[in-house]
Write a protein that holds these residues in place. Structure first.
Motif, PDB file in Angstrom:
ATOM      1  N   ILE A  75      22.362  36.823  -0.178  1.00  0.00           N
ATOM      2  CA  ILE A  75      21.854  36.217  -1.404  1.00  0.00           C
ATOM      3  C   ILE A  75      22.730  36.673  -2.570  1.00  0.00           C
ATOM      4  N   PRO A  76      23.248  35.739  -3.412  1.00  0.00           N
ATOM      5  CA  PRO A  76      23.115  34.286  -3.306  1.00  0.00           C
ATOM      6  C   PRO A  76      23.822  33.730  -2.077  1.00  0.00           C
ATOM      7  N   LYS A  77      23.514  32.474  -1.743  1.00  0.00           N
ATOM      8  CA  LYS A  77      24.007  31.871  -0.516  1.00  0.00           C
ATOM      9  C   LYS A  77      25.526  31.996  -0.410  1.00  0.00           C
ATOM     10  N   GLY A  78      25.971  32.521   0.723  1.00  0.00           N
ATOM     11  CA  GLY A  78      27.393  32.703   0.993  1.00  0.00           C
ATOM     12  C   GLY A  78      27.569  33.041   2.455  1.00  0.00           C
ATOM     13  N   GLY A  79      28.801  33.314   2.867  1.00  0.00           N
ATOM     14  CA  GLY A  79      29.014  33.581   4.281  1.00  0.00           C
ATOM     15  C   GLY A  79      30.267  34.367   4.570  1.00  0.00           C
ATOM     16  N   PHE A  80      30.628  34.367   5.856  1.00  0.00           N
ATOM     17  CA  PHE A  80      31.761  35.125   6.377  1.00  0.00           C
ATOM     18  C   PHE A  80      32.569  34.222   7.311  1.00  0.00           C
ATOM     19  N   THR A  81      33.843  34.568   7.496  1.00  0.00           N
ATOM     20  CA  THR A  81      34.718  33.809   8.381  1.00  0.00           C
ATOM     21  C   THR A  81      35.058  34.617   9.619  1.00  0.00           C
ATOM     22  N   TYR A  82      34.881  33.989  10.778  1.00  0.00           N
ATOM     23  CA  TYR A  82      35.213  34.590  12.065  1.00  0.00           C
ATOM     24  C   TYR A  82      36.214  33.697  12.791  1.00  0.00           C
ATOM     25  N   TYR A  83      36.741  34.206  13.891  1.00  0.00           N
ATOM     26  CA  TYR A  83      37.664  33.400  14.678  1.00  0.00           C
ATOM     27  C   TYR A  83      37.487  33.706  16.162  1.00  0.00           C
ATOM     28  N   LYS A  84      37.883  32.736  16.971  1.00  0.00           N
ATOM     29  CA  LYS A  84      38.053  32.911  18.403  1.00  0.00           C
ATOM     30  C   LYS A  84      39.442  32.417  18.759  1.00  0.00           C
ATOM     31  N   LEU A 136      36.916  39.073   5.641  1.00  0.00           N
ATOM     32  CA  LEU A 136      36.974  38.032   4.627  1.00  0.00           C
ATOM     33  C   LEU A 136      35.535  37.647   4.289  1.00  0.00           C
ATOM     34  N   ASN A 137      35.049  38.133   3.162  1.00  0.00           N
ATOM     35  CA  ASN A 137      33.665  37.875   2.754  1.00  0.00           C
ATOM     36  C   ASN A 137      33.588  36.534   2.043  1.00  0.00           C
ATOM     37  N   GLY A 138      33.762  35.484   2.819  1.00  0.00           N
ATOM     38  CA  GLY A 138      33.719  34.132   2.292  1.00  0.00           C
ATOM     39  C   GLY A 138      33.801  33.150   3.441  1.00  0.00           C
ATOM     40  N   VAL A 139      33.565  31.878   3.156  1.00  0.00           N
ATOM     41  CA  VAL A 139      33.666  30.837   4.182  1.00  0.00           C
ATOM     42  C   VAL A 139      34.986  30.101   4.016  1.00  0.00           C
ATOM     43  N   PHE A 140      35.602  29.823   5.151  1.00  0.00           N
ATOM     44  CA  PHE A 140      36.959  29.293   5.222  1.00  0.00           C
ATOM     45  C   PHE A 140      36.947  27.787   5.010  1.00  0.00           C
ATOM     46  N   GLU A 141      37.869  27.295   4.175  1.00  0.00           N
ATOM     47  CA  GLU A 141      38.054  25.852   4.074  1.00  0.00           C
ATOM     48  C   GLU A 141      38.945  25.390   5.214  1.00  0.00           C
ATOM     49  N   GLN A 142      38.768  24.150   5.654  1.00  0.00           N
ATOM     50  CA  GLN A 142      39.323  23.712   6.940  1.00  0.00           C
ATOM     51  C   GLN A 142      40.752  23.180   6.873  1.00  0.00           C
ATOM     52  N   ASP A 143      41.470  23.423   5.794  1.00  0.00           N
ATOM     53  CA  ASP A 143      42.784  22.791   5.607  1.00  0.00           C
ATOM     54  C   ASP A 143      43.934  23.774   5.397  1.00  0.00           C
ATOM     55  N   PRO A 144      44.118  24.800   6.221  1.00  0.00           N
ATOM     56  CA  PRO A 144      45.302  25.652   6.035  1.00  0.00           C
ATOM     57  C   PRO A 144      46.566  24.927   6.474  1.00  0.00           C
TER      58      PRO A 144
END
Length: 395
Positions: free
Chosen positions: A153-162, A184-192
């Protein structure tokens, strides 16, 4: 009263220099990275904006829900790895971002016949997952996964990988790491994308909340070493930055231009520029590129032509879907319709939260002289359109 004329002259000169400096800084701050010839879009023609479709395009349905499957699907991202097509997306029974949302993926040898969806990441016990996109290096395919714990809180996320070497067997999820070794304390955008020298540039929405920022790494696998550059958002409202969900392209002078959705509902794209390989960025400014306030996808063809794929309308209707081109990435003067509205879009078959007609959240890549554009139609059907590059000519 000042009687020394030399002192007066010095003061006037100093004042003039300050005014000139501030003027230059203001001009620099408001300089728009690119422009669009808006005459190419006829906003009175709702179905196609008066645009022609490229020759030879082909649309394929990757996944179509039925009564016994999940009905909500969005965030489609494709890639090709070892000559096999892959697509991932977020899936849930009915509503967007519900707590049972998980990440699905499937594959195809020919791009036309697709396997049944498989689980790339299960939903969380205390939250949900969404698609984060792909990266590949050598014999390794990387899948990014965004996790949204409900206790953040507030709404947010994390980025993981496989990772996988065969697209079937995957490693356990691991956190994507910043340069100091922290998650990385954030959500990844899908366009690297990668620069010509190999540096990977992308974006993430950092905590607290969802604060969009460019990111970059020199790690060829894209799983560690990420850095958050010097970048300033215009504003933050309800813990969400005005600029969200970006992608980027390279200009002819090697400047990077990041294009953002404008959460303030101007219905135009915002844009920022980096002149040092992504290490510092200008403050985003409004461009004259119409946009439905949605995700878009930008990039370059192998010949350097820059493109932006979006819904170029001045309202929240996410159709039609178009690709707009520029030879140097400074003036976009040619556009083609990829999917029309009106009679050309299938009907919405299942109701759900935030579901509506339209071509949602396009992402793209170039492979074997074709542009592949994936998207979710009506946040229901996962589809892509294949466009021969030979049919995308500049006017």
């Amino acid at each position: 009263m000042i009687k020394d004329k030399s002192l007066i002259v010095s003061m006037l000169l100093a004042t003039s220099l300050v005014v000139l400096f501030l003027s230059c800084e203001t001009d620099k701050a408001i300089k728009v990275p690119f422009k669009v010839d808006i005459a190419i879009f006829n906003q009175d023609k709702n179905d196609d904006l008066g645009l022609k479709a490229p020759k030879g395009i082909e649309t394929v349905t990757i996944f179509k829900p039925n009564d016994s499957t999940n009905h909500f699907n969005n965030g489609a991202v494709m890639t090709v790895f070892k000559n096999t097509f892959y697509c991932q997306w977020q899936s849930s029974s009915k509503d967007e971002d519900s707590m049972e949302t998980w990440v699905a993926y499937n594959q195809s040898d020919d791009g036309k016949n697709w396997s049944e969806p498989k689980v790339l990441s299960e939903t969380l016990a205390n939250g949900y997952c969404t698609s984060g996109g792909w990266w590949k290096h050598g014999d390794t395919l990387v899948a990014y996964i965004n996790e949204w714990p409900d206790d953040v809180i507030p709404k947010g996320g994390f980025t993981y990988y496989k990772t996988s070497v065969d697209g079937v067997n995957w490693t356990d999820k691991q956190p994507v790491l910043m340069a100091k070794g922290t998650p990385l304390n954030g959500v990844f955008e899908q366009d690297p994308h990668a620069l010509p020298d190999g540096r990977i540039v992308g974006a993430a929405h950092f905590q607290p909340g969802l604060i969009a920022s460019p990111i970059y790494t020199d790690d060829p696998l894209g799983i560690r070493g990420w850095k958050r550059p010097k970048f300033s958002n215009n504003s933050v409202k309800n813990n969400v930055s005005r600029e969200i969900e970006p992608s980027w392209f390279l200009q002819g002078n090697n400047n990077l231009v990041m294009v953002f959705r404008d959460q303030s509902s101007s219905y135009y794209n915002l844009a920022s520029v980096s002149k040092d390989r992504g290490e510092t960025w200008s403050i985003p400014v409004i461009t004259n590129m119409p946009d439905s306030r949605s995700k878009q996808s930008a990039g370059n063809f192998n010949n350097g032509i820059a493109y932006i794929i979006n819904n170029p309308v001045n309202n929240k209707t996410r159709m039609p879907l178009a690709v707009t081109l520029s030879d140097e990435g400074k003036l976009f003067s040619t556009s083609y319709v990829i999917r029309r509205g009106g009679k050309d879009i299938q009907s919405l078959r299942y109701e759900g939260k935030y579901k509506r007609l339209g071509y949602h959240y396009p992402k793209s890549f170039v492979w074997k002289n074709n542009l592949y554009i994936s998207y979710a139609t009506n946040k229901e059907d996962i589809e892509y359109t294949k466009v021969p590059l030979t049919s995308l000519t500049l006017n």
